[in-house]
Structures are given as C-alpha cells and as structure tokens.
Write a protein that holds these residues in place. Structure first.
Motif, mmCIF file in Angstrom:
data_model
loop_
_atom_site.group_PDB
_atom_site.id
_atom_site.type_symbol
_atom_site.label_atom_id
_atom_site.label_comp_id
_atom_site.label_asym_id
_atom_site.label_seq_id
_atom_site.Cartn_x
_atom_site.Cartn_y
_atom_site.Cartn_z
ATOM 1 N N MET A 1 62.149 -123.974 -124.296
ATOM 2 C CA MET A 1 62.299 -123.724 -122.796
ATOM 3 C C MET A 1 61.133 -123.159 -121.905
ATOM 4 S SD MET A 1 66.400 -122.475 -122.104
ATOM 5 C CE MET A 1 65.684 -120.622 -122.501
ATOM 6 N N LYS A 2 60.176 -123.153 -121.031
ATOM 7 C CA LYS A 2 59.451 -122.337 -120.782
ATOM 8 C C LYS A 2 59.727 -121.515 -118.752
ATOM 9 C CE LYS A 2 55.438 -124.173 -120.363
ATOM 10 N NZ LYS A 2 54.500 -125.016 -120.662
ATOM 11 N N LEU A 3 59.325 -120.539 -119.183
ATOM 12 C CA LEU A 3 59.784 -119.715 -117.521
ATOM 13 C C LEU A 3 58.219 -120.621 -116.356
ATOM 14 C CD1 LEU A 3 60.515 -117.904 -116.429
ATOM 15 C CD2 LEU A 3 59.432 -115.990 -117.120
ATOM 16 N N GLN A 4 58.562 -120.815 -115.750
ATOM 17 C CA GLN A 4 57.935 -120.912 -114.429
ATOM 18 C C GLN A 4 57.335 -120.112 -113.805
ATOM 19 O OE1 GLN A 4 57.918 -125.109 -113.551
ATOM 20 N NE2 GLN A 4 57.127 -125.797 -115.824
ATOM 21 N N LYS A 5 56.262 -119.931 -113.232
ATOM 22 C CA LYS A 5 56.835 -118.664 -111.924
ATOM 23 C C LYS A 5 55.953 -119.478 -110.933
ATOM 24 C CE LYS A 5 54.253 -115.303 -109.661
ATOM 25 N NZ LYS A 5 53.177 -113.620 -109.673
ATOM 26 N N GLN A 6 56.601 -119.742 -109.457
ATOM 27 C CA GLN A 6 56.703 -120.591 -108.779
ATOM 28 C C GLN A 6 56.415 -120.194 -107.060
ATOM 29 O OE1 GLN A 6 59.519 -123.588 -108.338
ATOM 30 N NE2 GLN A 6 58.732 -124.834 -109.868
ATOM 31 N N LEU A 7 55.264 -120.676 -106.414
ATOM 32 C CA LEU A 7 54.787 -120.101 -105.197
ATOM 33 C C LEU A 7 56.297 -120.262 -104.204
ATOM 34 C CD1 LEU A 7 53.589 -118.256 -103.053
ATOM 35 C CD2 LEU A 7 51.764 -120.293 -102.598
ATOM 36 N N SER A 8 56.936 -119.296 -103.628
ATOM 37 C CA SER A 8 57.927 -119.716 -102.808
ATOM 38 C C SER A 8 57.369 -119.646 -101.156
ATOM 39 C CB SER A 8 58.624 -118.481 -102.872
ATOM 40 O OG SER A 8 59.700 -118.529 -102.015
ATOM 41 N N ARG A 9 56.494 -119.018 -100.724
ATOM 42 C CA ARG A 9 56.282 -118.300 -99.883
ATOM 43 C C ARG A 9 54.663 -117.422 -99.547
ATOM 44 N NH1 ARG A 9 61.144 -115.600 -100.030
ATOM 45 N NH2 ARG A 9 61.092 -113.463 -98.853
ATOM 46 N N LYS A 10 53.822 -117.800 -98.541
ATOM 47 C CA LYS A 10 52.940 -116.615 -98.375
ATOM 48 C C LYS A 10 53.413 -116.275 -96.730
ATOM 49 C CE LYS A 10 48.195 -116.509 -98.581
ATOM 50 N NZ LYS A 10 47.027 -116.463 -99.280
ATOM 51 N N VAL A 11 53.078 -114.819 -96.208
ATOM 52 C CA VAL A 11 53.453 -114.059 -94.794
ATOM 53 C C VAL A 11 52.174 -113.283 -95.182
ATOM 54 C CG1 VAL A 11 54.382 -112.890 -93.956
ATOM 55 C CG2 VAL A 11 55.810 -114.465 -95.465
ATOM 56 N N GLY A 12 51.338 -114.088 -93.917
ATOM 57 C CA GLY A 12 49.650 -113.156 -94.427
ATOM 58 C C GLY A 12 49.278 -113.133 -95.616
ATOM 59 N N ASN A 13 48.761 -112.355 -96.466
ATOM 60 C CA ASN A 13 48.116 -112.459 -97.434
ATOM 61 C C ASN A 13 49.312 -111.625 -98.660
ATOM 62 O OD1 ASN A 13 45.766 -112.338 -96.420
ATOM 63 N ND2 ASN A 13 44.854 -110.114 -95.785
ATOM 64 N N GLU A 14 50.394 -111.210 -98.319
ATOM 65 C CA GLU A 14 51.102 -111.379 -98.829
ATOM 66 C C GLU A 14 52.109 -113.055 -99.753
ATOM 67 O OE1 GLU A 14 53.953 -108.839 -101.875
ATOM 68 O OE2 GLU A 14 51.916 -107.898 -100.100
ATOM 69 N N GLU A 15 52.102 -113.021 -100.819
ATOM 70 C CA GLU A 15 52.635 -113.813 -101.357
ATOM 71 C C GLU A 15 53.915 -113.891 -102.290
ATOM 72 O OE1 GLU A 15 50.053 -115.766 -104.534
ATOM 73 O OE2 GLU A 15 48.327 -116.794 -103.084
ATOM 74 N N TYR A 16 54.908 -114.812 -102.044
ATOM 75 C CA TYR A 16 56.280 -114.189 -102.698
ATOM 76 C C TYR A 16 56.586 -115.435 -103.385
ATOM 77 C CZ TYR A 16 57.042 -110.948 -98.695
ATOM 78 O OH TYR A 16 57.173 -109.990 -98.260
ATOM 79 N N ALA A 17 56.776 -114.446 -104.816
ATOM 80 C CA ALA A 17 57.018 -116.160 -106.205
ATOM 81 C C ALA A 17 58.628 -116.080 -106.389
ATOM 82 C CB ALA A 17 56.313 -115.847 -107.317
ATOM 83 N N LYS A 18 58.822 -117.120 -106.896
ATOM 84 C CA LYS A 18 60.077 -117.286 -107.103
ATOM 85 C C LYS A 18 59.576 -117.865 -109.296
ATOM 86 C CE LYS A 18 61.226 -122.013 -105.854
ATOM 87 N NZ LYS A 18 62.584 -123.498 -104.866
ATOM 88 N N TRP A 19 61.192 -117.540 -109.669
ATOM 89 C CA TRP A 19 60.803 -117.628 -111.582
ATOM 90 C C TRP A 19 61.994 -118.710 -111.598
ATOM 91 C CZ3 TRP A 19 56.857 -115.819 -113.356
ATOM 92 C CH2 TRP A 19 56.053 -114.729 -113.012
#
Length: 53
Positions: A1-19
């Motif tokens: 199994m593998k854990l991956q981090k994906q960029l969900s959205r970017k608001v201004g300079n803030e990045e929000y990720a989902k795993w």
C-alpha cells in the motif's frame, strides 16, 4: 500500500491537501469491496483501521 498527498486546492498562498491510501486491487477483491462502498475508520496509537460500514 502507498500513502499519497494530493493538492486539493490553492487559495491565495495557502495550499490544501488531501491524503489518499492506495489499496492493491487484489485486497479489494479479497475483502469483497466495491467502488463507492461506504467505509469507516478508527485510529489507535500508530494504526489506522478501515472497515466497510
């Protein structure tokens, strides 16, 4: 199994990720899970338990 981090959205300079946890197809078949199945999780110490709802 593998854990991956994906960029969900970017608001201004803030990045929000989902795993995302990638589970091998043979394990999904072994468990009898289907796409769209409702799952629930529980964490204990350093373990994550995922089961069908």
């Amino acid at each position: 199994m593998k854990l991956q981090k994906q960029l969900s959205r970017k608001v201004g300079n803030e990045e929000y990720a989902k795993w995302v946890v990638v589970i091998p197809p043979e394990k999904i078949k072994e468990l009898g899970w289907k796409e769209g199945a409702e799952l629930e999780m529980d964490s204990k110490k350093d373990r994550l338990v995922v089961k069908k709802k």
